[in-house]
Design a protein around this motif. Structure first.
Motif, PDB file in Angstrom:
ATOM      1  N   PHE A 159       0.874  -1.172   0.000  1.00 12.48           N
ATOM      2  CA  PHE A 159       0.000   0.000   0.000  1.00 12.48           C
ATOM      3  C   PHE A 159       0.906   1.216   0.000  1.00 12.48           C
ATOM      4  CE2 PHE A 159      -2.401   3.332   2.275  1.00 12.48           C
ATOM      5  CZ  PHE A 159      -3.487   3.443   1.413  1.00 12.48           C
ATOM      6  N   ARG A 160       0.804   2.017  -1.049  1.00 11.31           N
ATOM      7  CA  ARG A 160       1.653   3.192  -1.179  1.00 11.31           C
ATOM      8  C   ARG A 160       0.881   4.424  -0.717  1.00 11.31           C
ATOM      9  NH1 ARG A 160       4.950   4.822  -6.598  1.00 11.31           N
ATOM     10  NH2 ARG A 160       6.173   3.035  -5.926  1.00 11.31           N
ATOM     11  N   ARG A 161       1.423   5.135   0.260  1.00 12.29           N
ATOM     12  CA  ARG A 161       0.743   6.284   0.828  1.00 12.29           C
ATOM     13  C   ARG A 161       1.111   7.567   0.098  1.00 12.29           C
ATOM     14  NH1 ARG A 161       1.891   2.997   5.528  1.00 12.29           N
ATOM     15  NH2 ARG A 161      -0.052   2.509   6.626  1.00 12.29           N
ATOM     16  N   TYR A 162       0.104   8.425  -0.036  1.00 18.24           N
ATOM     17  CA  TYR A 162       0.260   9.733  -0.649  1.00 18.24           C
ATOM     18  C   TYR A 162      -0.308  10.787   0.289  1.00 18.24           C
ATOM     19  CZ  TYR A 162       1.054   7.356  -5.154  1.00 18.24           C
ATOM     20  OH  TYR A 162       1.550   6.570  -6.169  1.00 18.24           O
ATOM     21  N   ARG A 163       0.075  12.020   0.051  1.00 21.66           N
ATOM     22  CA  ARG A 163      -0.523  13.124   0.788  1.00 21.66           C
ATOM     23  C   ARG A 163      -2.006  13.170   0.464  1.00 21.66           C
ATOM     24  NH1 ARG A 163      -1.465  18.829   0.333  1.00 21.66           N
ATOM     25  NH2 ARG A 163      -0.753  19.979   2.166  1.00 21.66           N
TER      26      ARG A 163
END
Length: 220
Positions: free
Chosen positions: A101-105
């Protein structure tokens, strides 16, 4: 004189701030309005989770000079006590890709490389006016963290506290162009005992946070 909107997720948290003072209304949200230290203060019980918090900011925050949040949180290794929330992020916003799971702002387009500092301080609070509380980065998401593995994952974001609302309050305040602040006090350690610890410590922690918010308002 400032117009200050203060959110609390739960009635116990809202009632712990300036207890037994002010006039209450319930349409469309439970709001208690008081005068404190020369300021007009609205204390709103928003309910749990990011949508509830952002909704109240959107509906009630337009006339506010400052948007704040009080209440409780889980610890990701931070000692018990009350904290000035200097930075907030949303740990459940991003892209699900094979094996990760890649987190972004929060609010950024969740495709491609995350922007610089995507695992760091997504939203910065107003400057601390000198409360002398420890500063913390909080991770917010729409789940109650009661799992050591999940808690360990969140520490990789540099967070030392976790809750379900502050990140959304910060994002909504930013969209409105309003400064924001939050003070939270620890109820539990985001582990398998968190459900019971939260219930046991809720009122004490809520009052600890409330007292610091009262002190902050007196400084403004």
């Amino acid at each position: 004189m400032a117009h200050i909107l203060i959110l609390a997720a739960l009635p116990e948290e809202a009632n712990a701030l300036f207890p037994d003072v002010g006039e209450r209304s319930d349409d469309p949200f439970a709001v208690r309005r008081i005068a404190a230290d020369g300021h007009e203060v609205a204390i709103a019980t928003c309910g749990l989770g990011k949508v509830n918090a952002a909704l109240v900011v959107g509906v009630l925050g337009g006339d506010a000079d400052l948007i704040m949040m009080t209440g409780t949180c889980g610890s990701l290794g931070a000692p018990p006590g009350a904290y000035w929330i200097a930075e907030a992020l949303q740990h459940d916003y991003g892209a699900t890709e094979p094996g990760r799971f890649r987190r972004y702002r929060a609010g950024d387009w969740p495709i491609g490389e995350p922007g610089r500092g995507s695992s760091g301080a997504h939203f910065a609070a107003m400057a601390d006016p000198g409360l002398d509380l420890p500063h913390a980065r909080i991770a917010s998401g729409d789940s109650f963290i009661a799992c050591p593995d999940a808690a360990a994952d969140l520490t990789s974001l540099g967070a030392t506290l976790v809750d379900m609302e502050v990140g959304a309050v910060a994002q909504a305040a930013m969209r409105l162009g309003k400064p924001w602040a939050a003070i939270k006090a620890v109820t539990d350690e985001a582990n398998c005992d968190s459900g019971g610890a939260f219930q046991t410590n809720l009122r004490h922690a809520a009052r600890a946070a409330g007292q610091e918010v009262e002190r902050l308002i007196a400084m403004l």
